[in-house]
Design a protein around this motif. Structure first.
Motif, PDB file in Angstrom:
ATOM      1  N   VAL A   3       0.248   8.383   2.556  1.00 13.50           N
ATOM      2  CA  VAL A   3       1.588   7.939   2.954  1.00 13.50           C
ATOM      3  C   VAL A   3       1.810   8.189   4.439  1.00 13.50           C
ATOM      4  O   VAL A   3       2.316   7.327   5.169  1.00 13.50           O
ATOM      5  CB  VAL A   3       2.664   8.658   2.118  1.00 13.50           C
ATOM      6  CG1 VAL A   3       4.056   8.452   2.729  1.00 13.50           C
ATOM      7  CG2 VAL A   3       2.640   8.160   0.681  1.00 13.50           C
ATOM      8  N   GLU A   4       1.425   9.362   4.898  1.00 13.17           N
ATOM      9  CA  GLU A   4       1.601   9.704   6.311  1.00 13.17           C
ATOM     10  C   GLU A   4       0.823   8.753   7.218  1.00 13.17           C
ATOM     11  O   GLU A   4       1.345   8.284   8.242  1.00 13.17           O
ATOM     12  CB  GLU A   4       1.156  11.142   6.549  1.00 13.17           C
ATOM     13  CG  GLU A   4       1.431  11.639   7.956  1.00 13.17           C
ATOM     14  CD  GLU A   4       1.183  13.128   8.112  1.00 13.17           C
ATOM     15  OE1 GLU A   4       1.444  13.655   9.206  1.00 13.17           O
ATOM     16  OE2 GLU A   4       0.735  13.760   7.131  1.00 13.17           O
ATOM     17  N   LYS A   5      -0.409   8.438   6.855  1.00 12.41           N
ATOM     18  CA  LYS A   5      -1.225   7.524   7.664  1.00 12.41           C
ATOM     19  C   LYS A   5      -0.624   6.119   7.693  1.00 12.41           C
ATOM     20  O   LYS A   5      -0.619   5.455   8.728  1.00 12.41           O
ATOM     21  CB  LYS A   5      -2.655   7.477   7.125  1.00 12.41           C
ATOM     22  CG  LYS A   5      -3.438   8.771   7.322  1.00 12.41           C
ATOM     23  CD  LYS A   5      -4.851   8.650   6.775  1.00 12.41           C
ATOM     24  CE  LYS A   5      -5.595   9.985   6.880  1.00 12.41           C
ATOM     25  NZ  LYS A   5      -5.738  10.442   8.281  1.00 12.41           N
ATOM     26  N   LEU A   6      -0.136   5.671   6.551  1.00 11.57           N
ATOM     27  CA  LEU A   6       0.453   4.330   6.477  1.00 11.57           C
ATOM     28  C   LEU A   6       1.728   4.240   7.300  1.00 11.57           C
ATOM     29  O   LEU A   6       1.976   3.239   7.987  1.00 11.57           O
ATOM     30  CB  LEU A   6       0.733   3.968   5.016  1.00 11.57           C
ATOM     31  CG  LEU A   6      -0.499   3.790   4.121  1.00 11.57           C
ATOM     32  CD1 LEU A   6      -0.077   3.612   2.674  1.00 11.57           C
ATOM     33  CD2 LEU A   6      -1.340   2.605   4.571  1.00 11.57           C
ATOM     34  N   LEU A   7       2.551   5.270   7.235  1.00 13.66           N
ATOM     35  CA  LEU A   7       3.792   5.286   8.022  1.00 13.66           C
ATOM     36  C   LEU A   7       3.486   5.268   9.516  1.00 13.66           C
ATOM     37  O   LEU A   7       4.139   4.558  10.287  1.00 13.66           O
ATOM     38  CB  LEU A   7       4.626   6.507   7.665  1.00 13.66           C
ATOM     39  CG  LEU A   7       5.279   6.489   6.274  1.00 13.66           C
ATOM     40  CD1 LEU A   7       5.904   7.839   5.960  1.00 13.66           C
ATOM     41  CD2 LEU A   7       6.322   5.382   6.177  1.00 13.66           C
ATOM     42  N   LYS A   8       2.494   6.049   9.940  1.00 13.26           N
ATOM     43  CA  LYS A   8       2.112   6.068  11.357  1.00 13.26           C
ATOM     44  C   LYS A   8       1.587   4.712  11.801  1.00 13.26           C
ATOM     45  O   LYS A   8       1.697   4.350  12.976  1.00 13.26           O
ATOM     46  CB  LYS A   8       1.061   7.153  11.597  1.00 13.26           C
ATOM     47  CG  LYS A   8       1.614   8.571  11.551  1.00 13.26           C
ATOM     48  CD  LYS A   8       0.527   9.591  11.850  1.00 13.26           C
ATOM     49  CE  LYS A   8       1.090  11.004  11.834  1.00 13.26           C
ATOM     50  NZ  LYS A   8       0.033  12.037  12.091  1.00 13.26           N
ATOM     51  N   ALA A   9       1.000   3.969  10.860  1.00 18.73           N
ATOM     52  CA  ALA A   9       0.448   2.645  11.181  1.00 18.73           C
ATOM     53  C   ALA A   9       1.506   1.549  11.142  1.00 18.73           C
ATOM     54  O   ALA A   9       1.203   0.382  11.399  1.00 18.73           O
ATOM     55  CB  ALA A   9      -0.678   2.309  10.215  1.00 18.73           C
ATOM     56  N   GLY A  10       2.737   1.925  10.821  1.00 15.97           N
ATOM     57  CA  GLY A  10       3.833   0.949  10.843  1.00 15.97           C
ATOM     58  C   GLY A  10       4.214   0.350   9.515  1.00 15.97           C
ATOM     59  O   GLY A  10       4.840  -0.719   9.464  1.00 15.97           O
ATOM     60  N   ALA A  32       0.833  -1.203   0.000  1.00 13.49           N
ATOM     61  CA  ALA A  32       0.000   0.000   0.000  1.00 13.49           C
ATOM     62  C   ALA A  32       0.869   1.254   0.000  1.00 13.49           C
ATOM     63  O   ALA A  32       0.564   2.245  -0.678  1.00 13.49           O
ATOM     64  CB  ALA A  32      -0.926  -0.009   1.211  1.00 13.49           C
ATOM     65  N   LEU A  33       1.980   1.229   0.747  1.00 16.27           N
ATOM     66  CA  LEU A  33       2.869   2.392   0.820  1.00 16.27           C
ATOM     67  C   LEU A  33       3.519   2.676  -0.532  1.00 16.27           C
ATOM     68  O   LEU A  33       3.631   3.836  -0.946  1.00 16.27           O
ATOM     69  CB  LEU A  33       3.943   2.173   1.886  1.00 16.27           C
ATOM     70  CG  LEU A  33       4.914   3.345   2.091  1.00 16.27           C
ATOM     71  CD1 LEU A  33       4.155   4.582   2.571  1.00 16.27           C
ATOM     72  CD2 LEU A  33       6.009   2.970   3.082  1.00 16.27           C
ATOM     73  N   VAL A  34       3.948   1.636  -1.221  1.00 12.88           N
ATOM     74  CA  VAL A  34       4.545   1.818  -2.544  1.00 12.88           C
ATOM     75  C   VAL A  34       3.525   2.412  -3.510  1.00 12.88           C
ATOM     76  O   VAL A  34       3.832   3.333  -4.282  1.00 12.88           O
ATOM     77  CB  VAL A  34       5.098   0.477  -3.083  1.00 12.88           C
ATOM     78  CG1 VAL A  34       5.472   0.594  -4.559  1.00 12.88           C
ATOM     79  CG2 VAL A  34       6.310   0.040  -2.273  1.00 12.88           C
ATOM     80  N   LYS A  35       2.306   1.906  -3.479  1.00  8.38           N
ATOM     81  CA  LYS A  35       1.259   2.405  -4.369  1.00  8.38           C
ATOM     82  C   LYS A  35       0.969   3.884  -4.104  1.00  8.38           C
ATOM     83  O   LYS A  35       0.865   4.696  -5.033  1.00  8.38           O
ATOM     84  CB  LYS A  35      -0.015   1.594  -4.194  1.00  8.38           C
ATOM     85  CG  LYS A  35       0.073   0.173  -4.701  1.00  8.38           C
ATOM     86  CD  LYS A  35       0.126   0.145  -6.208  1.00  8.38           C
ATOM     87  CE  LYS A  35      -0.031  -1.269  -6.739  1.00  8.38           C
ATOM     88  NZ  LYS A  35       0.058  -1.333  -8.201  1.00  8.38           N
ATOM     89  N   ALA A  36       0.795   4.236  -2.834  1.00 13.52           N
ATOM     90  CA  ALA A  36       0.493   5.618  -2.480  1.00 13.52           C
ATOM     91  C   ALA A  36       1.656   6.540  -2.817  1.00 13.52           C
ATOM     92  O   ALA A  36       1.454   7.667  -3.281  1.00 13.52           O
ATOM     93  CB  ALA A  36       0.156   5.712  -0.993  1.00 13.52           C
ATOM     94  N   SER A  37       2.875   6.073  -2.608  1.00 14.52           N
ATOM     95  CA  SER A  37       4.062   6.885  -2.882  1.00 14.52           C
ATOM     96  C   SER A  37       4.240   7.127  -4.371  1.00 14.52           C
ATOM     97  O   SER A  37       4.589   8.235  -4.802  1.00 14.52           O
ATOM     98  CB  SER A  37       5.308   6.191  -2.317  1.00 14.52           C
ATOM     99  OG  SER A  37       5.225   6.056  -0.913  1.00 14.52           O
ATOM    100  N   CYS A  38       3.989   6.108  -5.165  1.00 12.19           N
ATOM    101  CA  CYS A  38       4.111   6.222  -6.606  1.00 12.19           C
ATOM    102  C   CYS A  38       3.155   7.271  -7.154  1.00 12.19           C
ATOM    103  O   CYS A  38       3.483   8.008  -8.090  1.00 12.19           O
ATOM    104  CB  CYS A  38       3.838   4.872  -7.254  1.00 12.19           C
ATOM    105  SG  CYS A  38       3.915   4.877  -9.053  1.00 12.19           S
ATOM    106  N   CYS A  39       1.971   7.365  -6.557  1.00 11.88           N
ATOM    107  CA  CYS A  39       0.943   8.288  -7.049  1.00 11.88           C
ATOM    108  C   CYS A  39       0.978   9.650  -6.360  1.00 11.88           C
ATOM    109  O   CYS A  39       0.185  10.529  -6.690  1.00 11.88           O
ATOM    110  CB  CYS A  39      -0.425   7.654  -6.881  1.00 11.88           C
ATOM    111  SG  CYS A  39      -0.660   6.169  -7.891  1.00 11.88           S
ATOM    112  N   GLY A  40       1.874   9.823  -5.380  1.00  8.65           N
ATOM    113  CA  GLY A  40       2.008  11.118  -4.738  1.00  8.65           C
ATOM    114  C   GLY A  40       0.943  11.455  -3.715  1.00  8.65           C
ATOM    115  O   GLY A  40       0.707  12.623  -3.425  1.00  8.65           O
ATOM    116  N   HIS A  41       0.326  10.438  -3.123  1.00 10.37           N
ATOM    117  CA  HIS A  41      -0.736  10.668  -2.134  1.00 10.37           C
ATOM    118  C   HIS A  41      -0.119  10.854  -0.743  1.00 10.37           C
ATOM    119  O   HIS A  41      -0.038   9.920   0.059  1.00 10.37           O
ATOM    120  CB  HIS A  41      -1.732   9.511  -2.132  1.00 10.37           C
ATOM    121  CG  HIS A  41      -2.400   9.284  -3.448  1.00 10.37           C
ATOM    122  ND1 HIS A  41      -2.943  10.309  -4.201  1.00 10.37           N
ATOM    123  CD2 HIS A  41      -2.611   8.144  -4.175  1.00 10.37           C
ATOM    124  CE1 HIS A  41      -3.469   9.835  -5.308  1.00 10.37           C
ATOM    125  NE2 HIS A  41      -3.280   8.523  -5.320  1.00 10.37           N
TER     126      HIS A  41
END
Length: 221
Positions: free
Chosen positions: A163-170, A150-159
């Motif tokens: 990205v911030e929510k996913l990082l906080k979730a580990g 999910a992090l790779v997908k969000a990062s690729c699209c610039g969301h």
């Protein structure tokens, strides 16, 4: 030079890591996603589970609730293996997502491509849906069959918000896809400065290399 690219290169160079020449660059990672199609009027003989999937795609909360109360399976899947929850997440219907989860939809179920509801919502940039899935215990790190998280997908699209929510979730910041790119590499390649900043603050490795020997700095150059 593009302003975003200049900022990304500056951010990556600020780590003072020793860099090596690359043999090749990598393309941003993308998955195979079903395109939205017009929902036709369902025939009278349509199964309740099929009606539920259609209602979830459309974001029709009232019909979703009525069908679930009448016994439709919250985990029923379409011909592509995607459950009603995955469709609702793809189209950003947060209220429908919450209702399906309340009626027992499996938050970590995946379709035949290995994609989960969280991955779909992250790829499409639906931050409110991502937050709701995480509240219901979504696993943040499982990859699909291409190795994309999910992090790779969000990062690729610039969301950036996702990205911030996913990082906080580990989310694993340096998790690689099958070809080796990390979230930082795909964000750098796509010129998403804000995402690059967030990943670097989370400790993303600048010297991580793809199978083609490319780093984040190389693909951003």
């Amino acid at each position: 030079m593009n302003k975003n690219i200049f900022l990304i290169i500056s951010l990556l160079l600020s780590t003072n890591l020793f860099l090596y020449p690359a043999e090749d660059s990598t393309e941003p990672i993308g998955g195979n996603w079903a395109e939205e199609s017009k929902i036709s009027e369902p025939p009278n003989q349509q199964h309740p589970d099929e009606k539920l999937i259609d209602a979830a795609k459309e974001g029709n909360l009232k019909n979703v609730e009525l069908l679930l109360q009448a016994g439709a399976d919250a985990n029923a899947a379409c011909e592509y293996g995607s459950q009603a929850l995955i469709w609702a997440c793809q189209y950003g219907h947060a209220a429908v997502v919450e209702k399906l989860l309340e009626f027992g939809a499996n938050v970590n179920a995946s379709n035949r491509h290995g994609s989960t509801a969280l991955e779909k919502a992250s790829y499409c940039g639906h931050a409110a849906v991502v937050e709701k899935l995480l509240e219901f215990g979504a696993n943040v790190n499982p990859p699909n069959r291409q190795g994309d998280t999910a992090l790779v997908k969000a990062s690729c699209c610039g969301h950036a918000a996702v990205v911030e929510k996913l990082l906080k979730a580990g989310a694993g910041v340096d998790t690689r896809t099958l070809c080796g790119p990390t979230a930082l590499i795909v964000a750098s390649n796509s010129g998403h400065t804000t995402v690059v900043e967030k990943l670097l603050k989370a400790g993303a490795g600048v010297d991580v290399r793809t199978m083609y020997n490319s780093t984040a700095l190389i693909v951003a150059s």
